[in-house]
Write an enzyme that holds these catalytic residues in place. Structure first.
Site, PDB file in Angstrom:
ATOM      1  N   ARG A 225       0.800  -1.220   0.000  1.00 15.03           N
ATOM      2  CA  ARG A 225       0.000   0.000   0.000  1.00 15.03           C
ATOM      3  C   ARG A 225       0.839   1.280   0.000  1.00 15.03           C
ATOM      4  O   ARG A 225       0.309   2.359   0.107  1.00 15.03           O
ATOM      5  CB  ARG A 225      -0.941   0.022   1.212  1.00 15.03           C
ATOM      6  CG  ARG A 225      -1.981  -1.080   1.181  1.00 15.03           C
ATOM      7  CD  ARG A 225      -3.054  -0.850   2.226  1.00 15.03           C
ATOM      8  NE  ARG A 225      -3.865  -2.033   2.371  1.00 15.03           N
ATOM      9  CZ  ARG A 225      -3.623  -2.983   3.255  1.00 15.03           C
ATOM     10  NH1 ARG A 225      -2.596  -2.863   4.067  1.00 15.03           N
ATOM     11  NH2 ARG A 225      -4.388  -4.042   3.337  1.00 15.03           N
ATOM     12  N   GLN A 285      -3.596  -4.324  10.845  1.00 13.12           N
ATOM     13  CA  GLN A 285      -4.649  -4.970  10.060  1.00 13.12           C
ATOM     14  C   GLN A 285      -4.068  -5.340   8.703  1.00 13.12           C
ATOM     15  O   GLN A 285      -3.634  -4.483   7.944  1.00 13.12           O
ATOM     16  CB  GLN A 285      -5.835  -4.028   9.889  1.00 13.12           C
ATOM     17  CG  GLN A 285      -6.894  -4.462   8.896  1.00 13.12           C
ATOM     18  CD  GLN A 285      -7.566  -5.765   9.257  1.00 13.12           C
ATOM     19  OE1 GLN A 285      -7.504  -6.733   8.484  1.00 13.12           O
ATOM     20  NE2 GLN A 285      -8.195  -5.803  10.428  1.00 13.12           N
ATOM     21  N   TYR A 286      -4.042  -6.639   8.391  1.00 13.17           N
ATOM     22  CA  TYR A 286      -3.466  -7.061   7.114  1.00 13.17           C
ATOM     23  C   TYR A 286      -4.335  -6.632   5.933  1.00 13.17           C
ATOM     24  O   TYR A 286      -3.839  -6.115   4.942  1.00 13.17           O
ATOM     25  CB  TYR A 286      -3.282  -8.574   7.081  1.00 13.17           C
ATOM     26  CG  TYR A 286      -2.123  -9.085   7.908  1.00 13.17           C
ATOM     27  CD1 TYR A 286      -1.310  -8.220   8.646  1.00 13.17           C
ATOM     28  CD2 TYR A 286      -1.829 -10.438   7.963  1.00 13.17           C
ATOM     29  CE1 TYR A 286      -0.247  -8.695   9.401  1.00 13.17           C
ATOM     30  CE2 TYR A 286      -0.764 -10.928   8.715  1.00 13.17           C
ATOM     31  CZ  TYR A 286       0.017 -10.055   9.432  1.00 13.17           C
ATOM     32  OH  TYR A 286       1.072 -10.538  10.183  1.00 13.17           O
ATOM     33  N   ASP A 287      -5.650  -6.865   6.017  1.00 16.20           N
ATOM     34  CA  ASP A 287      -6.535  -6.474   4.916  1.00 16.20           C
ATOM     35  C   ASP A 287      -7.981  -6.624   5.368  1.00 16.20           C
ATOM     36  O   ASP A 287      -8.424  -7.727   5.689  1.00 16.20           O
ATOM     37  CB  ASP A 287      -6.290  -7.340   3.681  1.00 16.20           C
ATOM     38  CG  ASP A 287      -6.886  -6.742   2.415  1.00 16.20           C
ATOM     39  OD1 ASP A 287      -8.064  -6.345   2.453  1.00 16.20           O
ATOM     40  OD2 ASP A 287      -6.182  -6.672   1.392  1.00 16.20           O
TER      41      ASP A 287
END
Length: 487
Positions: A225, A285-287
């Site tokens: 990201r 938070q990974y995703d």
């Protein structure tokens, strides 16, 4: 850490300003003493932390990635290994910064000895080859980092045939097998075109298992990201574990700052998304958008929360359809295509475009007049409402039949799965399998319930012809058709 790979999907249902400071000579001696003390303190980790991690930590300290101000360090946590706070940390506070020279990404590959032979490869494949080469080199700059990378995770790409049999009938199984075929095909091509043709760069054998290891490392640990960064491994930062308690994804940032004693560079900055007390574990938070199946495939774990349980309905306009061209044109005009995928999550409403697309696919017979060019600009609006009883009845039947067929492919019931989970004592991989298959079945049951209720309402729905008659003033308030007699 987000996945950056795409594989073929499965078919009607089938992402220089510097600040100068002056050193006071009269305090130089005391400053050096303080620095030495801090350096010694930085290398101290819990004795229970594995030796490779201890070595990696010392390397980070020696390289200046970790300083006395770094408020986190590796520690033993319920997940195995993670980062823990050494002091209280405020929400949004920067907890670590990693200079660009320690990033492993396509740019790092391009600057390496294998840069020329990797220039035409897919970015993830070039980074995978870089990892495999550095892992085997005794003089590698990355040797300490390679020592802390796991040999495998609980990702389903590493499961045995017996373990995979526990997810029989699931979409996760078909996705896993597609991914494995994809990786194998990519390996065969890169082995022939790059590895075997450049033995001076790859003097050691690289097997399919080696390639799967590198693929799994990238799939589970890569950040994607950052600005202008689609694939990046960040040593130290990738020790951070995931938590469902973190509900934002804006923890990673790219900035400019000091990257050494007298240098400035791009930095990977990680901020704590939660307020922490000393000793608490740092989570990210990974995703937010991944389903439990995605989590199992990418990271080797799932969340107990049912909010991640999902099932993908795949709808397709058949090429044998008499109105294939018209339907495809309408679908494409509304952001869809010949094949459309709809992710349905447990406890959530159906995606808005699902039913209109279903009605479009099922459109035929006397309803086909809606496909005429005169309706082209308004047809999607008509599809958002019931078209005819026959059309609505057909989409209900097709979806319910598909749900029943999918449910019959599982070798356990929801009740049996829930009993296993309640009893506990499951291995990590079996826990994933039971959670995935139970979740998928619950979503399928939810979809079936929605369309079963819709079937019961067919006689009460208002269809296109009735709406049209009302618009023309030919239907009374009670729904009776008005007949005009000539005077």
């Amino acid at each position: 850490m987000a996945s950056v790979f795409s594989v073929p999907s499965s078919p009607f249902l089938c992402p220089l300003i510097t600040t100068k400071s002056r050193t006071k000579f009269q305090t130089l001696h005391s400053s050096q003493k303080s620095f030495l003390i801090n350096s010694l303190q930085l290398t101290e980790l819990d004795p229970k932390v594995p030796q490779p991690v201890q070595t990696f930590w010392k390397w980070l300290c020696d390289e200046g990635v970790v300083t006395a101000k770094t408020p986190v360090k590796p520690g033993i946590v319920p997940e195995g290994l993670g980062l823990v706070a050494t002091r209280d940390i405020s929400k949004g506070e920067t907890v670590l910064e990693v200079p660009r020279r320690f990033w492993i990404n396509p740019d790092a590959v391009a600057q390496s000895d294998i840069g020329n032979v990797c220039s035409g490869l897919k970015p993830w494949i070039s980074v995978a080859l870089f990892l495999l080469r550095e892992k085997r080199r005794d003089d590698s700059k990355w040797k300490c980092y390679m020592g802390v990378l796991p040999e495998c995770t609980d990702s389903t790409i590493y499961w045995s045939e017996e373990e995979l049999s526990e997810i029989q009938g699931t979409q996760l199984l078909s996705t896993t097998m597609s991914v494995k075929d994809y990786v194998q095909n990519e390996f065969q091509k890169v082995e022939e075109e790059v590895i075997l043709r450049n033995k001076q760069l790859f003097p050691f054998p690289i097997t399919l298992d080696d390639f799967f290891w590198a693929f799994g490392i990238l799939r589970s640990r890569a950040f994607s990201r950052l600005r202008n960064q689609n694939l990046i491994l960040v040593p130290f930062a990738d020790l951070t574990n995931h938590s469902a308690r973190v509900t934002t994804e804006d923890h990673a940032h790219e900035s400019r700052g000091p990257a050494g004693l007298f240098s400035w560079d791009l930095l990977f900055s990680l901020r704590s998304p939660l307020k922490l007390k000393a000793g608490d574990q740092l989570f990210i938070q990974y995703d937010l958008n991944k389903s439990n199946a995605d989590m199992a495939l990418d990271y080797g774990f799932i969340e107990p929360s049912s909010g991640r349980d999902a099932f993908t309905l795949t709808l397709e306009i058949s090429e044998s359809d008499d109105f294939y061209g018209d339907k495809l044109d309408i679908a494409e005009s509304n952001g869809l295509g010949e094949t459309a995928y709809f992710d349905i999550k447990l406890g959530q409403s159906l995606p808005p475009a699902l039913i209109p697309y279903l009605r479009l696919v099922a459109l035929g017979g006397t309803d086909a007049f809606l496909l005429e060019s005169i309706f082209r600009n308004a047809v999607w609006g008509h599809l958002e409402l019931p078209v005819s009883r026959a059309n609505e009845e057909l989409i209900c039947k097709v979806v319910r039949d598909a749900c029943k067929s999918a449910l019959s492919a599982y070798h356990t019931t929801i009740e049996e799965d829930e009993k296993l989970m309640k009893e506990g004592n499951l291995s990590s991989r079996l826990q994933i399998a039971v959670g995935i298959r139970a979740g998928e079945k619950k979503v399928l049951q939810q979809i079936d319930d929605i369309f079963r209720e819709r079937e019961l309402e067919l006689d009460e729905l208002e269809y296109y012809q009735e709406r049209r008659l009302k618009d023309l003033g030919l239907v009374g308030e009670q729904g009776d058709i008005i007949f005009w007699e000539p005077k």
